[in-house]
Design a protein around this motif. Structure first.
Motif, PDB file in Angstrom:
ATOM      1  N   GLN A  55      21.294  44.661 -24.845  1.00 27.98           N
ATOM      2  CA  GLN A  55      21.973  44.213 -23.653  1.00 27.98           C
ATOM      3  C   GLN A  55      20.822  43.618 -22.807  1.00 27.98           C
ATOM      4  O   GLN A  55      20.895  43.756 -21.623  1.00 27.98           O
ATOM      5  CB  GLN A  55      22.541  45.464 -22.632  1.00 27.98           C
TER       6      GLN A  55
ATOM      7  N   ARG B  55      19.598  40.218 -21.092  1.00 24.43           N
ATOM      8  CA  ARG B  55      19.985  38.810 -20.798  1.00 24.43           C
ATOM      9  C   ARG B  55      18.507  37.839 -20.898  1.00 24.43           C
ATOM     10  O   ARG B  55      17.448  38.313 -21.078  1.00 24.43           O
ATOM     11  CB  ARG B  55      20.495  38.744 -19.461  1.00 24.43           C
TER      12      ARG B  55
ATOM     13  N   THR C  94      30.898  39.794 -28.290  1.00 24.25           N
ATOM     14  CA  THR C  94      29.642  40.324 -28.453  1.00 24.25           C
ATOM     15  C   THR C  94      29.343  41.710 -27.846  1.00 24.25           C
ATOM     16  O   THR C  94      29.104  41.975 -26.801  1.00 24.25           O
ATOM     17  CB  THR C  94      28.876  39.373 -27.105  1.00 24.25           C
ATOM     18  N   LYS C  95      29.230  42.434 -28.898  1.00 28.21           N
ATOM     19  CA  LYS C  95      29.081  43.927 -28.955  1.00 28.21           C
ATOM     20  C   LYS C  95      27.705  44.292 -30.064  1.00 28.21           C
ATOM     21  O   LYS C  95      27.397  43.488 -30.707  1.00 28.21           O
ATOM     22  CB  LYS C  95      30.168  44.603 -29.046  1.00 28.21           C
TER      23      LYS C  95
ATOM     24  N   ASP D 202      20.649  49.246 -22.828  1.00 29.99           N
ATOM     25  CA  ASP D 202      22.014  48.936 -22.903  1.00 29.99           C
ATOM     26  C   ASP D 202      22.838  50.127 -21.795  1.00 29.99           C
ATOM     27  O   ASP D 202      23.552  49.920 -21.030  1.00 29.99           O
ATOM     28  CB  ASP D 202      22.560  49.019 -24.138  1.00 29.99           C
TER      29      ASP D 202
ATOM     30  N   HIS E 228      23.279  41.084 -27.264  1.00 36.85           N
ATOM     31  CA  HIS E 228      24.407  40.659 -26.432  1.00 36.85           C
ATOM     32  C   HIS E 228      23.599  40.677 -24.965  1.00 36.85           C
ATOM     33  O   HIS E 228      22.574  41.333 -24.897  1.00 36.85           O
ATOM     34  CB  HIS E 228      25.652  41.539 -26.365  1.00 36.85           C
TER      35      HIS E 228
ATOM     36  N   ALA F  12      25.070  40.492 -20.531  1.00 38.85           N
ATOM     37  CA  ALA F  12      25.848  41.209 -19.648  1.00 38.85           C
ATOM     38  C   ALA F  12      25.967  40.500 -18.185  1.00 38.85           C
ATOM     39  O   ALA F  12      25.193  39.589 -17.815  1.00 38.85           O
ATOM     40  CB  ALA F  12      25.418  42.738 -19.240  1.00 38.85           C
TER      41      ALA F  12
ATOM     42  N   THR G 120      27.948  47.655 -15.769  1.00 43.09           N
ATOM     43  CA  THR G 120      28.630  46.443 -16.415  1.00 43.09           C
ATOM     44  C   THR G 120      29.002  46.687 -17.827  1.00 43.09           C
ATOM     45  O   THR G 120      29.246  47.781 -18.479  1.00 43.09           O
ATOM     46  CB  THR G 120      27.618  45.440 -16.457  1.00 43.09           C
TER      47      THR G 120
ATOM     48  N   HIS H  64      30.296  44.177 -21.673  1.00 43.26           N
ATOM     49  CA  HIS H  64      29.999  43.032 -22.376  1.00 43.26           C
ATOM     50  C   HIS H  64      31.312  42.879 -23.632  1.00 43.26           C
ATOM     51  O   HIS H  64      31.659  43.796 -23.952  1.00 43.26           O
ATOM     52  CB  HIS H  64      28.580  42.825 -22.933  1.00 43.26           C
ATOM     53  N   HIS H  65      31.417  41.670 -24.013  1.00 40.27           N
ATOM     54  CA  HIS H  65      32.147  41.262 -25.161  1.00 40.27           C
ATOM     55  C   HIS H  65      32.456  39.790 -25.442  1.00 40.27           C
ATOM     56  O   HIS H  65      33.196  39.484 -26.349  1.00 40.27           O
ATOM     57  CB  HIS H  65      33.411  42.093 -25.130  1.00 40.27           C
TER      58      HIS H  65
ATOM     59  N   TYR I  89      26.774  34.472 -19.661  1.00 40.70           N
ATOM     60  CA  TYR I  89      26.006  35.738 -19.302  1.00 40.70           C
ATOM     61  C   TYR I  89      26.063  36.971 -20.514  1.00 40.70           C
ATOM     62  O   TYR I  89      25.226  37.518 -20.642  1.00 40.70           O
ATOM     63  CB  TYR I  89      26.917  36.608 -18.275  1.00 40.70           C
ATOM     64  N   ASP I  90      26.960  36.801 -21.849  1.00 43.74           N
ATOM     65  CA  ASP I  90      26.805  37.465 -22.770  1.00 43.74           C
ATOM     66  C   ASP I  90      26.413  37.000 -23.999  1.00 43.74           C
ATOM     67  O   ASP I  90      25.806  37.687 -24.732  1.00 43.74           O
ATOM     68  CB  ASP I  90      28.419  37.892 -23.065  1.00 43.74           C
TER      69      ASP I  90
END
Length: 560
Positions: free
Chosen positions: A47, A49, A85-86, A315, A363, A365, A498, A500-501, A506-507
């Motif tokens: 996770q 960025r 995005t996992k 994460d 990924h 978030a 938060t 994500h996916h 941002y992901d």
């Protein structure tokens, strides 16, 4: 006359051949084995960025993230090229050089059409847990369909080059290491676990002595201590207020504010789980990775070894506190020091200039939707459970059959084919009905249906192409939906922190740093993709690309 011409021709040919032979022999080609690094270390920060590199840059030490950026190569415009995005798909894609379409890891979990039930991406009931009695030990890479670059290195070296995977999360340890790994180790912290590092019988029948020694030491227990900010909290100007309503509050606390007494909070918050949900989980991972370098003698012979490290606590903290939290900033400042500590050990044990490292993330978030909404930026939470019931009711009202929709997971719908065939219904019409129902929801932006044999067709758009790259014909659902930006499913744990996916920046926009032997010094804003990493490392090592790889070696990253 003809005889004279023939003799002259043969003489000329003889002289010419002799001349060519002399030329070839004068500069004979000598095969020289590739001067490979002794060790390749693949680091995944769960996770992360891209902008965490720039946002916290001035507070980083010189020996961690900055060392990689200043001495290595920084791909500043690196992205995922698929949805979702996992964690599971991310780790698989980094090390296989391909997408879920081919490697088959379409989510952390998915609906298995053969057994009509949800399965985990590394679940394997044919193996036994080693080092624990927990079901978290019944794991292996058997659901991943393609090889990793670590697999190809093992094959290339006739299994002489070692591969070891390390992560708090089982999927973070298992998927990067691949099918031929000597071992993958993860922490037994879920479900009131033992706090020991464990593995499965897929790899071995007993833990190595160095792992047993680590488990019997006091290292893990030593992290039940206070978590306060590394530097004065007023200096954390890159983050929002410590006291806010956008963060998860631990059981036994009234606010999500520093400091956190982990010893005091452990009983109410999953015991060893609270270490994993603090920056000390990353420190523990570093401790264990360093022990693996020693215990497995990595990088100590002429055959390249591979060590994969996935830092999971970033994460967990992101999910709990969000992108803008002081807890998140402090976690990255502490991780930076852990990286510095790791690199110093590699300098000493393997040798400066004798190992290669890459660092990326599985990924990114978004900011917490409630925070974005408070700043008048569109965001929201969507009730998928209510949607599932509504669509099933719509199908029942339309076709007179209950239970046509079996599952919804990873923004995909799965239908009961046996029931559809039994009642002689038209599958494509049912998909279209469900899709039309989904489009009526305000927070859903786009809906796509597959062909009769579950293929996404007409994938010419940006989002369509990303969905196609993440779609596996045999495993994925048949109606796919995409939320508007900064929207994810409404659950009790998503109302703070938060998730994500998506395929939004941002992901998808994550770091990609290369550092060490064979790596150029520099940076680029040229777009690179996550599937480019494995073929780049393969090219560096002079080995076959992973068998499903679709990425392109990043030639500008490698020294000529």
């Amino acid at each position: 006359m003809k005889k004279l011409v023939l003799v002259l021709s043969l003489l000329i040919l003889s002289v010419s051949c002799k001349s060519q032979n002399e030329t070839v022999n004068a500069n004979p080609k000598v095969f020289t084995p590739q001067n490979n690094p002794k060790l390749v270390v693949g680091i995944v920060v769960d996770q992360m960025r891209y902008d965490y590199l720039s946002r916290f840059y001035n507070k980083y030490s010189e020996g961690g993230f900055k060392r990689m950026m200043n001495e290595g190569f920084n791909c500043k415009n690196n992205h995922y090229n698929y949805i979702p995005t996992k964690t599971g798909p991310g780790h698989a894609s980094i090390f296989t050089g391909t997408t879920p379409k081919y490697h088959g890891i379409i989510g952390n979990d998915w609906f298995d059409k053969k057994i009509n039930d949800k399965v985990n991406c590394v679940e394997d009931n044919s193996v036994q847990p080693i080092g624990t009695n927990s079901k978290d030990g019944i794991k292996s890479p058997q659901r991943m369909l393609t090889t990793t670059f670590a697999d190809e290195n093992r094959l290339f070296t006739q299994l002489r080059g070692k591969t070891i995977g390390v992560s708090l999360k089982h999927r973070g340890a298992i998927l990067p290491a691949g099918h031929t790994a000597n071992a993958a180790f993860w922490l037994d912290y879920e479900h009131e676990g033992t706090g020991n590092w464990i593995t499965s019988s897929f790899y071995m029948n007993r833990l190595p002595k160095w792992v047993e020694d680590f488990n019997t030491s006091n290292i893990t227990e030593s992290y039940f201590k206070e978590w306060n900010t590394l530097y004065p909290i007023e200096s954390y100007t890159e983050s929002g207020s410590d006291l806010n309503t956008f963060e998860r509050i631990l059981k036994g606390r009234e606010t999500a504010t520093f400091p956190y007494d982990l010893e005091e909070l452990r009983t109410l918050n999953g015991n060893f789980k609270i270490i994993a949900e603090s920056p000390y989980g990353n420190s523990l991972t570093t401790d264990f990775a360093i022990a693996a370098v020693d215990g497995e003698q990595l990088g100590q012979d002429e055959y390249t070894d591979v060590l994969t490290i996935s830092y999971s606590s970033t994460d967990k903290i992101g999910h709990d506190y969000g992108v803008n939290a002081k807890e998140t900033e402090d976690t990255y400042l502490r991780l930076d020091l852990d990286l510095e500590r790791l690199f110093k050990v590699l300098d000493k044990k393997v040798g400066i200039g004798e190992y290669t490292v890459f660092l990326t993330s599985d990924h990114g978030a978004p900011d917490v939707p409630a925070y974005l909404y408070s700043e008048q930026i569109p965001a929201g939470l969507f009730n998928e459970s209510a949607m599932f019931d509504d669509i099933n009711m719509l199908l029942n009202d339309t076709y007179g059959i209950t239970g046509l929709l079996l599952s919804r997971i990873n923004n995909q719908l799965f239908f009961d084919h046996a029931l559809i065939e039994k009642n002689n219904l038209n599958l494509q019409q049912i998909k279209q009905t469900a899709a039309n129902g989904l489009l009526k929801y305000d927070l859903i932006d786009k809906v796509f249906i597959t062909s009769e044999i579950n293929i996404l067709e007409n994938t010419h758009g940006y989002v369509e192409n990303m969905l196609a790259n993440g779609h596996n014909q045999k495993r994925s659902g048949e109606v796919l939906f995409v939320y508007k930006p900064a929207v994810f499913k409404d659950t009790p744990w998503n109302r703070t922190g938060t998730d994500h996916h998506t395929g939004f920046n941002y992901d998808t926009h994550v770091p990609l740093l290369f550092f060490g032997k064979g790596i150029e010094n520099g940076s680029t804003l040229k777009r690179t993709e996550i599937v480019d990493i494995a073929p780049t490392i393969s090219a560096l090592l002079g080995i076959s690309f992973p068998n499903g790889s679709i990425g392109t070696p990043l030639e500008f990253v490698l020294e000529e």
